[in-house]
Structures are given as C-alpha cells and as structure tokens.
Motif scaffolding. Structure first.
Motif, PDB file in Angstrom:
ATOM      1  N   ASN A 238      14.055  -3.042  -2.276  1.00 31.15           N
ATOM      2  CA  ASN A 238      12.778  -2.730  -1.979  1.00 31.15           C
ATOM      3  C   ASN A 238      11.334  -3.500  -1.678  1.00 31.15           C
ATOM      4  OD1 ASN A 238      14.492  -2.086  -4.255  1.00 31.15           O
ATOM      5  ND2 ASN A 238      14.318  -4.483  -5.371  1.00 31.15           N
TER       6      ASN A 238
ATOM      7  N   SER B 108      10.482  14.142  -4.819  1.00 32.33           N
ATOM      8  CA  SER B 108      10.317  13.158  -5.429  1.00 32.33           C
ATOM      9  C   SER B 108      11.342  12.262  -4.561  1.00 32.33           C
ATOM     10  CB  SER B 108      12.257  13.227  -6.550  1.00 32.33           C
ATOM     11  OG  SER B 108      11.396  13.988  -7.064  1.00 32.33           O
ATOM     12  N   GLY B 109      11.081  10.887  -3.965  1.00 32.26           N
ATOM     13  CA  GLY B 109      10.686  10.251  -2.773  1.00 32.26           C
ATOM     14  C   GLY B 109      11.190  10.936  -1.011  1.00 32.26           C
TER      15      GLY B 109
ATOM     16  N   PRO C 156       9.818   6.704   6.617  1.00 37.77           N
ATOM     17  CA  PRO C 156       9.160   5.823   5.434  1.00 37.77           C
ATOM     18  C   PRO C 156       8.315   4.134   5.520  1.00 37.77           C
ATOM     19  CG  PRO C 156      11.268   5.296   5.483  1.00 37.77           C
ATOM     20  CD  PRO C 156      11.354   5.989   7.018  1.00 37.77           C
TER      21      PRO C 156
ATOM     22  N   THR D   6       6.156   8.974   2.144  1.00 30.00           N
ATOM     23  CA  THR D   6       6.684   8.612   0.956  1.00 30.00           C
ATOM     24  C   THR D   6       5.488   7.250   0.496  1.00 30.00           C
ATOM     25  OG1 THR D   6       8.283   7.384  -0.480  1.00 30.00           O
ATOM     26  CG2 THR D   6       8.614   7.008   1.803  1.00 30.00           C
TER      27      THR D   6
ATOM     28  N   SER E  55       6.436   5.373  -1.454  1.00 29.08           N
ATOM     29  CA  SER E  55       8.109   3.893  -2.180  1.00 29.08           C
ATOM     30  C   SER E  55       7.366   2.806  -1.211  1.00 29.08           C
ATOM     31  CB  SER E  55       9.027   4.368  -1.762  1.00 29.08           C
ATOM     32  OG  SER E  55       9.545   5.655  -3.060  1.00 29.08           O
ATOM     33  N   LYS E  56       7.015   2.920  -0.191  1.00 30.86           N
ATOM     34  CA  LYS E  56       7.035   1.181   0.190  1.00 30.86           C
ATOM     35  C   LYS E  56       5.710   0.758   0.483  1.00 30.86           C
ATOM     36  CE  LYS E  56      11.068   1.343   1.250  1.00 30.86           C
ATOM     37  NZ  LYS E  56      11.615   3.063   0.465  1.00 30.86           N
TER      38      LYS E  56
ATOM     39  N   PRO F 236       7.946   2.771  -5.813  1.00 25.42           N
ATOM     40  CA  PRO F 236       8.692   3.079  -5.525  1.00 25.42           C
ATOM     41  C   PRO F 236       8.832   3.863  -6.544  1.00 25.42           C
ATOM     42  CG  PRO F 236       9.325   1.130  -5.352  1.00 25.42           C
ATOM     43  CD  PRO F 236       8.247   0.588  -5.142  1.00 25.42           C
ATOM     44  N   GLY F 237       9.025   3.274  -7.992  1.00 26.11           N
ATOM     45  CA  GLY F 237       9.172   3.829  -8.962  1.00 26.11           C
ATOM     46  C   GLY F 237       7.795   4.777  -9.552  1.00 26.11           C
TER      47      GLY F 237
ATOM     48  N   ARG G 275       8.042   7.706  -7.169  1.00 23.16           N
ATOM     49  CA  ARG G 275       8.907   8.787  -6.992  1.00 23.16           C
ATOM     50  C   ARG G 275       8.235   9.661  -5.574  1.00 23.16           C
ATOM     51  NH1 ARG G 275      11.598   6.902  -4.732  1.00 23.16           N
ATOM     52  NH2 ARG G 275      13.315   8.209  -4.378  1.00 23.16           N
TER      53      ARG G 275
ATOM     54  N   GLY H  45       6.933  11.362  -2.778  1.00 27.08           N
ATOM     55  CA  GLY H  45       7.383  11.726  -1.502  1.00 27.08           C
ATOM     56  C   GLY H  45       6.502  12.931  -0.194  1.00 27.08           C
TER      57      GLY H  45
ATOM     58  N   CYS I  46      -1.449   9.017  -6.925  1.00 28.41           N
ATOM     59  CA  CYS I  46      -1.181   8.633  -5.467  1.00 28.41           C
ATOM     60  C   CYS I  46      -3.062   9.420  -4.871  1.00 28.41           C
ATOM     61  CB  CYS I  46      -0.105   9.390  -4.755  1.00 28.41           C
ATOM     62  SG  CYS I  46       1.532   8.628  -5.651  1.00 28.41           S
TER      63      CYS I  46
END
Length: 398
Positions: free
Chosen positions: A36, A99-100, A206, A234, A236-237, A241-242, A244, A246, A277
């Motif tokens: 995470n 989705s990611g 990622p 993505t 996420s990093k 990440p929640g 989702r 990408g 985003c």
C-alpha cells in the motif's frame, strides 16, 4: 451440492499475499507484507475539496452512467501528459481508463491470447497480474531476471521454443517484487526481440513516478516504432488506490477491443473517481507534488535500510531500490525460507512475503523475501526491523 467450476478458475489459488495479510489483523503484528502507498502521502484535503465541489456543481456527472472509454476530460489530460512523456502517439494510439492497472493488464491478456498461447514474464513477477493471466488458461513462462532486468538470452530461447508466444509482460521501473530497474540496453534489446519474434509487449508502470534516486530511463513505449507496446499506468500509487483508476495507452486497434471487453465486464470505471483524478491533474503542479511523494518514500526506504544494516544478520543480502515500495532480501540458500516467513509472523509478529509467491510455479524453491517500506508508520519500521533483525541473527548466526 458438488460444484463443478470452470477450467479457467478451478486451478486458481488464493493470493499468498492476501493469505499473509490475514495475520496482520492479529494484535501486535507489524506488516511488511502489503504494497500500500504511505497513508501520510494521501492528499486527503484536496480530494475532499474536489469531491465536495463536484457533488455541489455537477452531481449528475458523478452519479450517472458515462462512456466505457472513460471520462473524456481525464482521457484528454492523460493523453497530453503521456504524449509529453513519449508514452502516447496521437497518430497511432488511443487511451482507455480502467479499474486500476490490474484490470488494464487483465484485459490486455484477454484481447490478445487464446487458451494455450504463451505469455512470457519476469521471474519473479507481480502475483496479481500472474493470477489474472492464469485465469485465461495461458501458457505462462517465467524468464529469469538479472540485476538490470530480464535475461534477454533466456527470453530469446523462450520465444524460440515456446508454443505460440504472443505477449511479454514486464514491470521495468522498480519491479514488484525485486525493486529492480530494467536498463536502457535491456529495454532496447527487449523491444528488438519483440519485433523479431512478432510479439506484443505489455509495459506495466505503476511505480515509475516514485523514483527517489538515480536517473530516469526512457520507457519501452517511447521506442515503439512498430506499434507493439501496450502501456498501463495507474493513480493508485500517486493519488489513492481506493479510487481504482488506471489507464492503458496502446495502438487504437487494441484499445477498441479492450473497450468491448470492458463493456461486458463493468460498463465503465467509477466516474466520480475519474472526475476527481481529472480535477486533481488540472489543479496540481504535478512535478512539485510528485517530488513531495518521492521525499516520503526516500525517507521511509532509508529508515528501513538503515535498520537492516544495524540489526540484520550479515548473511542476508538485499538490494537497495532507487524508487518504488519494496526491498528484495535473499536468505542463505540452506535457510528454509517458507519456515522463516511463518516463524516471523507466528512467533515474532512480523509479516513478510515469501519469494516463491511471485514465481510462475509457486512450488519452485526461492530463498528470497519481499519487504514493504511504504505502508508501516516510521515507528513500526524501526521496531519491526529491529525485531526481524534479532530473528535473523538468532536463526542464521548460531
């Protein structure tokens, strides 16, 4: 009732990482097993403000259906950003949000490989992608890694001898789990082999924005003169990440097939998250923001490695990453690595991930473990590495 599961899923096993993470709910366990982002890196206030503005000014955008390809504003912002990074060719490529990156990689496999076709990947590699690829019944072939990436001689041999090779999957920047960076020479060599053997490259990136040391290396996508590279990224990093969110940049013909597959999978990715985003990209000085993230991970990595130098047995080797979230450690060959991991969590309450979890064939031996420095708070890094170090000296130095 006796259930007869499909061929695609009957052989799938639970993620070893997820199984280990079950132990992290036990009182007192310090987890170095997750991947995470650091919780202190989340721009919570900015996301809260963007979300409130969105629901106040344009709630139907966030709550209504949208197009499968993704929120148009976000797609245009991503295209411009990726074109500047030479990861998007406006004359040949298209882009879809997913989705990611996990879904991006899964759909790339789905649209290109039939059951029994060969996909080649680094060994070790990211367990989430490996399981996604396994679910389509592909012939998954692991190619050994060297310090600067895939062993290209082994890759060529696998391309030459494998059944119907179609796709090469790589994580060139701060690879999960090893943290290694593929050298420019290896990236060029990989692309040349893909051209020679007429296969597609899936470049999963990622962690690329999280370089906190060393010099950036051009992407494989930037070398793509024959339109055979799929590039997945993505938020996420670098954001959360929640959300989702990408995305995939690839030749337009491939994106059109991914779009059809995504339509039957989830219609489209979360539009509220995509709008967040987009607004974040538009309002933020991304260079300054990313440098702030890098400082967080630079500090946490240095803190963990400093503790390892002080407390670990001298018989353990590790690789110091230039970015990303992970440190790859190798135990002596005569050490029982699975037993080491089980003892670490059951007796010492420290969770780590066994290296064989990242192999194409998890029954093959491995003497390595993966440590994550991004997730635990600083005090747990200090305490956990001291405890783990005591264990390594007790087991290995007697």
């Amino acid at each position: 009732m006796q259930y007869a599961f499909s061929d695609n899923v009957s052989s799938l096993q639970p993620s070893a990482i997820r199984e280990i993470l079950k132990f992290t709910s036990m009182p007192g366990v310090i987890s170095f097993a997750a991947g995470n982002p650091a919780s202190e890196a989340f721009p919570v206030d900015h996301i809260r403000q963007i979300s409130a503005d969105l629901l106040q000014k344009d709630p139907l955008l966030a709550l209504q259906y949208n197009i499968t390809e993704g929120y148009p504003k976000l797609r245009e912002l991503l295209k411009k950003r990726m074109e500047a990074q030479q990861c998007f060719d406006p004359l040949a490529d298209d882009l879809i949000t997913t989705s990611g990156a996990q879904q991006a990689n899964e759909l790339a496999c789905k649209v290109l490989l039939n059951r029994g076709d060969t996909m080649l990947c680094e060994s070790p590699s990211f367990i989430g992608s490996l399981n996604a690829f396994r679910s389509y019944g592909v012939n998954l072939v692991g190619v050994p890694m060297e310090q600067d990436g895939m062993d290209l001689n082994a890759l060529e041999e696998a391309l030459r001898t494998s059944r119907n090779p179609k796709l090469i999957y790589v994580i060139p920047n701060f690879q999960n789990p090893t943290g290694r960076v593929m050298s420019l020479e290896k990236r060029k060599g990989l692309y040349e082999l893909a051209c020679r053997y007429n296969v597609v490259i899936l470049e999963d990136n990622p962690y690329g924005d999280l370089r906190f040391a060393g010099t950036p290396v051009p992407s494989i996508k930037s070398m793509d003169t024959e339109h055979r590279v799929i590039y997945s990224g993505t938020f996420s990093k670098i954001l959360a990440p929640g959300l989702r969110v990408g995305y995939v940049s690839a030749p337009a013909e491939i994106i059109s097939k991914i779009t059809v597959c995504k339509q039957v999978s989830d219609v489209h990715s979360n539009i509220w998250a995509q709008a967040v985003c987009a607004q974040f990209l538009e309002e933020t000085d991304m260079d300054a923001y990313l440098e702030g993230l890098r400082e967080v991970y630079r500090h946490k990595c240095e803190l963990m490695i400093g503790g390892m130098r002080q407390h670990f047995s001298k018989k353990i080797r590790w690789e110091e990453p230039e970015g990303g979230l992970f440190i790859w450690c190798t135990l002596p060959e005569d050490c029982d690595m699975p037993a080491f991991c089980k003892r670490a969590v059951s007796e010492y309450k420290i969770a780590v991930v066994p290296g064989n979890a990242f192999l194409v064939d998890e029954t093959q031996p491995s003497s390595s473990i993966r440590l994550n420095f991004s997730t635990p708070p600083d005090d747990q890094i200090v305490k956990g590495i001291r405890i783990l170090g005591d264990m390594t000296r007790e087991m290995l130095d007697n």
